[in-house]
Design an enzyme around this catalytic site. Structure first.
Site, PDB file in Angstrom:
ATOM      1  N   CYS A 160       0.834  -1.206   0.000  1.00 16.21           N
ATOM      2  CA  CYS A 160       0.000   0.000   0.000  1.00 16.21           C
ATOM      3  C   CYS A 160       0.867   1.255   0.000  1.00 16.21           C
ATOM      4  O   CYS A 160       1.773   1.389   0.832  1.00 16.21           O
ATOM      5  CB  CYS A 160      -0.903  -0.001   1.230  1.00 16.21           C
ATOM      6  SG  CYS A 160      -1.949   1.464   1.350  1.00 16.21           S
ATOM      7  N   CYS A 218      -3.066  -0.378   9.047  1.00 11.38           N
ATOM      8  CA  CYS A 218      -2.200  -1.567   9.011  1.00 11.38           C
ATOM      9  C   CYS A 218      -0.882  -1.259   9.720  1.00 11.38           C
ATOM     10  O   CYS A 218      -0.326  -0.177   9.552  1.00 11.38           O
ATOM     11  CB  CYS A 218      -1.894  -1.983   7.576  1.00 11.38           C
ATOM     12  SG  CYS A 218      -3.317  -2.594   6.655  1.00 11.38           S
ATOM     13  N   CYS A 233     -10.644 -12.627  20.487  1.00 11.37           N
ATOM     14  CA  CYS A 233     -10.062 -11.550  19.673  1.00 11.37           C
ATOM     15  C   CYS A 233      -9.047 -10.743  20.470  1.00 11.37           C
ATOM     16  O   CYS A 233      -8.623  -9.675  20.041  1.00 11.37           O
ATOM     17  CB  CYS A 233     -11.159 -10.639  19.126  1.00 11.37           C
ATOM     18  SG  CYS A 233     -12.198  -9.875  20.385  1.00 11.37           S
TER      19      CYS A 233
END
Length: 456
Positions: free
Chosen positions: A82, A91, A409
């Site tokens: 990216c 990210c 998570c």
């Protein structure tokens, strides 16, 4: 007043540039090193790299720093795909080889289990992989009108700031959504409420008539004009998306245009299941890896037709309905009533009649309340980041299942709860492993199997 003036004019101290060898990665994807007995978290650095760094936050016991220069690169460092990596905060790990990302997450899970929970797993499961790019089907994008430049920014926030990153694409979003970022910027700058539209929430469903169903929820803080409405309708038609609006709380979310469109849904072909959902309802952001995750959960749980099984934090029944396909009697409990309603709708749609769902605040569970639910042979637990501490603490001899599959998570809260299960409640940690639900981020999804001593 003079003292304040002198303080304002004081020249800030610029931290010196220091040298270090990076030892590991932390749970936020930062390099970890130690200098003069102090822990330093270095953003942008990878294990075994030699770097120079400059601290941006200095505390008595630790510092947070940015890389100044990488003097010796890791052989696992790669070129980020990216162009916005390093600016966008979405990210953290695109500069790390994909297989190395997963290995780092696996180590983090093992370390948390031991250092937080004081437990070790008997079997470390192979990590579960999915698509590495274009996987994200749900996201919340920030919007900012920049008056001086007469333009609008749409995207994720910049790294470690509240500013919206100047971006025109996103490699982890579904490609059809990534392609909407620039058109959305051009649309919003034309609206009368361009400075009163702070957020766009998006959801992508499965393909209908050759195209994915895409819903954009515009958080609007002012009334749309007639011209605004025409612009939004034209955008929806041109880009084959649905536009919904939200004026206040979640209960104000409603379709704007078109009024009648294909419904969002995802499916689990292995179990013959279809799940309709609304764009603001929780579903996994990565539907491909969700299928793999459910397969593994079913393998570990091994539900049988003569069993009673509880699914805690069941949401819209993501795990409940696959369990029910085994023929077991399943109870799903969830804290949000709207998700329970959706779970009941999905059970009816899929002609499943061996489930029941209820609303319960599982963060306030007590041994008495848990016992009153009845005895279950097995549990599946899939809590949010806070974990399932009160639920786990409520276990006793009258209500303990023989097997618990815990989907997490947050490895830190999983490790905390694992410590209670193993060290206080008589379980062993039979297996654990990571699920790479969010490639290129530091987010760690994991799954663990706990079994009661009595049944081994």
């Amino acid at each position: 007043m003079a003292r304040h003036a002198r303080n304002r004019n004081k020249i800030p101290v610029i931290p010196e540039i220091k040298y270090a060898v990076i030892e590991s990665l932390d749970q936020e994807g930062r390099g970890v090193t130690h200098v003069d007995g102090k822990t330093i978290f270095v953003d942008g650095a990878l294990p075994n790299e030699k770097v120079t760094f400059q601290s941006i936050r200095i505390k008595p016991s630790y510092e947070v720093a940015n890389v100044v220069e990488v003097l010796k690169q890791s052989n696992q460092r790669v070129t980020p795909k990216c162009p916005h990596f390093g600016l966008c905060g979405g990210c953290k790990l695109q500069h790390l080889d994909f297989a190395a990302q997963v290995a780092a997450k696996q180590r983090l899970l093992e370390n948390d289990l031991w250092h937080i929970g004081k437990v070790k797993t008997e079997n470390m499961l192979p990590p579960l992989y999915g698509p590495t790019w274009g996987y994200r089907h749900k996201a919340r994008l920030s919007v900012k009108y920049v008056e001086k430049k007469q333009r609008v920014l749409v995207g994720f926030n910049e790294k470690a700031t509240r500013y919206v990153a100047d971006m025109n694409s996103c490699e982890v979003l579904v490609p059809e959504v990534s392609a909407l970022i620039e058109p959305l910027q051009k649309l919003i700058v034309q609206l009368s409420i361009r400075d009163k539209l702070p957020q766009i929430e998006l959801a992508v469903g499965e393909i209908v008539d050759g195209k994915p169903v895409i819903v954009l929820i515009l958080r609007i803080m002012a009334t749309l004009t007639a011209e605004d409405e025409l612009l939004l309708k034209a955008f929806a038609d041109d880009h084959a998306v649905q536009i919904w609006t939200q004026t206040k709380g979640p209960d104000t979310i409603m379709p704007f245009y078109p009024q009648y469109s294909p419904q969002l849904k995802y499916s689990l072909p292995e179990f013959g299941l279809i799940y309709p959902f609304k764009p603001n309802e929780f579903t996994q952001v990565n539907p491909q890896i969700n299928r793999v995750m459910i397969r593994r959960a079913m393998q570990l749980l091994a539900p049988q037709s003569n069993e009673k099984i509880a699914d805690f934090f069941c949401g819209i029944g993501n795990f409940t309905l696959p369990i029910a396909r085994s023929g077991a009697q399943v109870l799903g409990l969830e804290g949000l009533a709207n998700l329970v309603d959706r779970a009941n709708e999905s059970a009816a749609l899929n002609q499943i009649n061996n489930t029941s769902f209820g609303v319960a605040d599982l963060f306030k569970m007590t041994p008495e309340a848990l016992t009153n639910l009845g005895r279950f042979d097995k549990w599946l637990v899939d809590p949010p980041r806070d974990g399932a501490f009160e639920l786990i603490k409520s276990l006793d001899e009258s209500n303990s299942p023989q097997r618990i599959v815990y989907v997490s998570c947050n490895p830190a809260t999983l490790a905390r709860d694992a410590g209670v299960l193993v060290n206080e409640k008589g379980y062993i940690l039979s297996a654990a492993g990571v699920i790479n639900m969010f490639p290129h981020t530091a987010h760690v999804e994991s799954i663990a199997l706990f079994e009661k001593y009595d049944f081994l």
